[in-house]
Design a protein around this motif. Structure first.
Motif, PDB file in Angstrom:
ATOM      1  N   ARG A 163      17.681   6.178 -14.795  1.00 30.44           N
ATOM      2  CA  ARG A 163      17.078   7.771 -14.595  1.00 30.44           C
ATOM      3  C   ARG A 163      16.642   8.290 -15.747  1.00 30.44           C
ATOM      4  O   ARG A 163      16.259   9.412 -15.951  1.00 30.44           O
TER       5      ARG A 163
ATOM      6  N   LEU B 293      27.073  14.470 -16.774  1.00 24.89           N
ATOM      7  CA  LEU B 293      26.579  13.079 -16.886  1.00 24.89           C
ATOM      8  C   LEU B 293      27.365  12.136 -15.850  1.00 24.89           C
ATOM      9  O   LEU B 293      26.547  11.080 -15.730  1.00 24.89           O
TER      10      LEU B 293
ATOM     11  N   GLN C  70      24.822   2.981 -16.103  1.00 21.45           N
ATOM     12  CA  GLN C  70      24.739   3.759 -14.804  1.00 21.45           C
ATOM     13  C   GLN C  70      23.419   4.755 -14.861  1.00 21.45           C
ATOM     14  O   GLN C  70      22.949   4.886 -13.965  1.00 21.45           O
ATOM     15  N   LEU C  71      23.304   5.176 -16.240  1.00 21.88           N
ATOM     16  CA  LEU C  71      22.319   6.268 -16.153  1.00 21.88           C
ATOM     17  C   LEU C  71      20.736   5.583 -16.808  1.00 21.88           C
ATOM     18  O   LEU C  71      19.827   6.439 -16.697  1.00 21.88           O
TER      19      LEU C  71
END
Length: 253
Positions: free
Chosen positions: A163, A125, A159-160
């Motif tokens: 996505r 991750l 951050q993710l």
């Protein structure tokens, strides 16, 4: 040729018994959270053998089922992916009072269909090794909410989030990963686990302390109040036979 009297009496008795069993058999319409569809199919088959009743299963997102039930969808039993939604239906007088119980506690897993992607600690991750990560829509699916809670506690949500590939249910999230549209994703352990082992790919079982417990409640809906098959299914879900199936898919009971 005239058949012997004893034979004719026996045949008549069998016909009467068959008609009696057929008259007692009934169908129950079941709304099943997507994460529990595979184990519920196995349970439904054994339930039919044991009772003669037939469980007709519909799979989907817990939040979407809630909306359908409140709009009059013809379900008798609801197996949710959380405890909040059945409790809400209880408070709205849409259930049979006192019928709600926890049938399983689910587990969240980070999974990839490829064997070399997800490591045993979920450190992938923090890497740039993937472009897409799948999860169920957190407003509709409790497993999606658990995934967002996990990423928040790990300090990785911002951050993710760019996505994310979101599915309407955990079933769709699994499909995104299985088909390669996302390299990895948060799914239910039951979707990738059977008989005590991972069926394929690579996985990290998310530690329980990273998200709220995924207690999954079942409830007899108001429509099923007088349905013998619905009452029988609720009872069967509490049996040792059903619990053994549930545990074989990675749930706690």
């Amino acid at each position: 040729m005239k058949l012997p009297l004893a034979f004719r009496l026996a045949a008549a008795t069998l016909l009467m018994l068959g008609a009696s069993l057929a008259s007692r058999a009934a169908e129950v319409q079941v709304a099943v959270a997507a994460n529990f569809f595979a184990p519920m199919k196995a349970i439904a088959a054994e339930f039919e053998k044991a009772s003669g009743h037939k469980a007709m299963l519909s799979s989907g997102a817990t939040g979407k089922f809630y909306a359908q039930i409140r709009s009059g969808a013809p379900f008798d039993v609801f197996l949710a992916a959380d405890e909040e939604t059945p409790d809400r239906l209880d408070k709205e007088n849409a259930t049979v009072a006192g019928s709600r119980f926890t049938y399983a506690t689910g587990k969240l897993v980070l999974w990839s269909a490829r064997p070399d992607v997800v490591d045993a600690k979920g450190e992938v991750l923090r890497s740039a090794k993937f472009a897409h990560i799948a999860l169920a829509a957190p407003k509709l699916a409790p497993y999606g909410a658990a995934a967002v809670e996990t990423l928040t506690r790990l300090g990785l949500l911002a951050q993710l989030e760019p996505r994310f590939v979101q599915g309407e249910s955990i079933g769709q999230a699994f499909s995104f990963v299985y088909t390669g549209n996302a390299e990895l994703g948060f799914v239910a352990l039951s979707q990738v686990w059977e008989n005590g082992k991972l069926k394929s790919g690579s996985a990290w079982i998310v530690p329980a302390q990273l998200h709220s417990p995924i207690r999954q409640d079942a409830v007899l809906l108001a429509r099923g109040k007088d349905n013998a098959a619905a009452a029988a299914l609720i009872a069967y879900l509490k049996s040792d036979a059903a619990k053994a199936v549930i545990r074989s898919f990675g749930y706690d009971t």
